[in-house]
Scaffold this motif. Structure first.
Motif, mmCIF file in Angstrom:
data_model
loop_
_atom_site.group_PDB
_atom_site.id
_atom_site.type_symbol
_atom_site.label_atom_id
_atom_site.label_comp_id
_atom_site.label_asym_id
_atom_site.label_seq_id
_atom_site.Cartn_x
_atom_site.Cartn_y
_atom_site.Cartn_z
ATOM 1 N N CYS A 48 -6.924 -7.490 19.336
ATOM 2 C CA CYS A 48 -6.055 -6.310 19.311
ATOM 3 C C CYS A 48 -4.739 -6.612 18.596
ATOM 4 O O CYS A 48 -4.272 -5.825 17.751
ATOM 5 N N LEU A 49 -4.133 -7.758 18.909
ATOM 6 C CA LEU A 49 -2.883 -8.133 18.242
ATOM 7 C C LEU A 49 -3.102 -8.388 16.764
ATOM 8 O O LEU A 49 -2.261 -8.016 15.924
ATOM 9 N N LEU A 50 -4.214 -9.010 16.405
ATOM 10 C CA LEU A 50 -4.495 -9.303 14.994
ATOM 11 C C LEU A 50 -4.637 -8.020 14.181
ATOM 12 O O LEU A 50 -4.018 -7.884 13.109
ATOM 13 N N TYR A 51 -5.427 -7.077 14.671
ATOM 14 C CA TYR A 51 -5.629 -5.835 13.918
ATOM 15 C C TYR A 51 -4.368 -4.986 13.897
ATOM 16 O O TYR A 51 -4.095 -4.289 12.904
ATOM 17 N N LEU A 52 -3.569 -5.038 14.943
ATOM 18 C CA LEU A 52 -2.301 -4.302 14.935
ATOM 19 C C LEU A 52 -1.338 -4.875 13.899
ATOM 20 O O LEU A 52 -0.674 -4.122 13.156
ATOM 21 N N CYS A 53 -1.283 -6.201 13.806
ATOM 22 C CA CYS A 53 -0.413 -6.835 12.805
ATOM 23 C C CYS A 53 -0.902 -6.531 11.388
ATOM 24 O O CYS A 53 -0.086 -6.248 10.488
ATOM 25 N N MET A 54 -2.215 -6.591 11.175
ATOM 26 C CA MET A 54 -2.743 -6.306 9.841
ATOM 27 C C MET A 54 -2.499 -4.858 9.442
ATOM 28 O O MET A 54 -2.160 -4.566 8.288
ATOM 29 N N THR A 60 3.601 -1.412 5.741
ATOM 30 C CA THR A 60 4.983 -1.782 5.411
ATOM 31 C C THR A 60 5.112 -2.768 4.266
ATOM 32 O O THR A 60 6.232 -3.007 3.799
ATOM 33 N N SER A 61 4.021 -3.370 3.834
ATOM 34 C CA SER A 61 4.135 -4.396 2.803
ATOM 35 C C SER A 61 4.457 -3.769 1.445
ATOM 36 O O SER A 61 3.944 -2.703 1.080
ATOM 37 N N SER A 62 5.316 -4.474 0.717
ATOM 38 C CA SER A 62 5.695 -4.002 -0.623
ATOM 39 C C SER A 62 4.845 -4.609 -1.723
ATOM 40 O O SER A 62 4.959 -4.220 -2.888
ATOM 41 N N THR A 63 4.001 -5.560 -1.358
ATOM 42 C CA THR A 63 3.145 -6.204 -2.364
ATOM 43 C C THR A 63 1.915 -5.376 -2.684
ATOM 44 O O THR A 63 1.230 -5.640 -3.672
ATOM 45 N N ILE A 64 1.599 -4.398 -1.837
ATOM 46 C CA ILE A 64 0.435 -3.539 -2.073
ATOM 47 C C ILE A 64 0.919 -2.230 -2.683
ATOM 48 O O ILE A 64 1.727 -1.521 -2.095
ATOM 49 N N ASP A 65 0.430 -1.925 -3.877
ATOM 50 C CA ASP A 65 0.840 -0.711 -4.582
ATOM 51 C C ASP A 65 -0.404 0.128 -4.864
ATOM 52 O O ASP A 65 -0.952 0.123 -5.964
ATOM 53 N N THR A 66 -0.880 0.785 -3.818
ATOM 54 C CA THR A 66 -2.081 1.611 -3.961
ATOM 55 C C THR A 66 -1.790 3.095 -3.861
ATOM 56 O O THR A 66 -2.708 3.911 -3.973
ATOM 57 N N GLY A 67 -0.533 3.448 -3.629
ATOM 58 C CA GLY A 67 -0.212 4.862 -3.485
ATOM 59 C C GLY A 67 -0.706 5.394 -2.164
ATOM 60 O O GLY A 67 -0.876 4.677 -1.176
ATOM 61 N N GLY A 68 -0.927 6.678 -2.103
ATOM 62 C CA GLY A 68 -1.471 7.275 -0.903
ATOM 63 C C GLY A 68 -0.412 7.514 0.151
ATOM 64 O O GLY A 68 0.760 7.804 -0.129
ATOM 65 N N LEU A 69 -0.804 7.381 1.388
ATOM 66 C CA LEU A 69 0.064 7.694 2.513
ATOM 67 C C LEU A 69 1.266 6.758 2.592
ATOM 68 O O LEU A 69 2.328 7.159 3.076
#
Length: 241
Positions: A48-54, A60-69
């Motif tokens: 539960c903690l692992l999937y919540l962190c992921m 919130t990560s700025s390294t992923i630039d996929t657009g969307g929500l």
């Protein structure tokens, strides 16, 4: 030995074997220091903690630039996939926690099914990376080895957790069956545990009917014995002669 005695002997052997199985207590150890129940609870909390962190990192990560929500745009197919996986994984881990705390084996089944599917998908990715990692995926040597190592470690840990939860579920089912059949009922159903088994029949008792033969006939008397018997029966005829 009749057919009825043979059937009774076979039934006695089967009852004694079933009694020995009922008296065996399930194993309840995990990693030599935890019980299966505590290990299952830790697995549920950790997942539960692992999937919540992921999921938080994805939002919130700025390294992923996929657009969307994430960028305030319309929901994309990637967002729907991530949300679905997060929801299903969180739900099955919550059910696993409830099943481990309240000792309900049926609540552990969704977690086992979900993680079995995840391990199968991971094995497919590992095989695809081994075959086409350096060609179609264009990975260099370091990326190739690193990706295989990470996927192998994650799959191995998931497999170990799956075995722990599966054993915990099996022990819960065994304990429920043992509660249905208390010790008094088990002993009443297993007379062979109180009385020793009768010895097997002797060989001559089984094969005796084959050796049954008609009694041998007496051999005819010799001549002298026949004459003496005749004289003893008719003494007057011998004197007249």
């Amino acid at each position: 030995m009749s057919a009825g005695e043979l059937v009774a002997l076979i039934q006695g052997l089967l009852q004694s074997r079933n009694c020995h199985k009922m008296e065996v207590s399930p194993e309840n150890s995990c990693c030599f220091c935890l019980t299966l129940r505590s290990g299952t609870i830790l697995i549920g909390i950790g997942n539960c903690l692992l999937y919540l962190c992921m999921f938080t990192w994805y939002l919130t990560s700025s390294t992923i630039d996929t657009g969307g929500l994430r960028d305030g745009l319309d929901v994309t197919s990637l967002d729907i996939s991530i949300f679905s996986i997060f929801f299903v994984k969180t739900l099955v881990n919550i059910l696993l926690l409830v099943g481990a705390v309240k000792r309900i084996p049926s609540l552990t089944l969704p977690w086992l099914c979900a993680n079995a599917v995840s391990m199968m998908i991971a094995m497919v990715f590992i095989g695809f990376t081994i075959l086409f990692g350096t060609t179609k995926l264009s990975l260099n040597y370091n990326e190739y080895v690193t990706s295989l190592t990470i996927m192998g470690m994650v799959t191995g840990i998931n497999l170990f957790c799956w075995i722990v939860v599966f054993t915990f579920r099996k022990n819960l089912i065994m304990e429920a069956q043992m509660e249905r059949f208390p010790s008094g009922t088990v002993y009443s159903q297993c007379p062979s545990s109180l009385m020793p088994n009768p010895p097997p029949p002797l060989y001559y008792e089984i094969e005796g009917y084959k050796e049954c033969k008609p009694p041998p006939e007496d051999s005819p008397p010799e001549y002298e014995e026949a004459v003496s018997m005749l004289f003893s029966e008719y003494p007057n005829s011998s004197e007249k002669g």
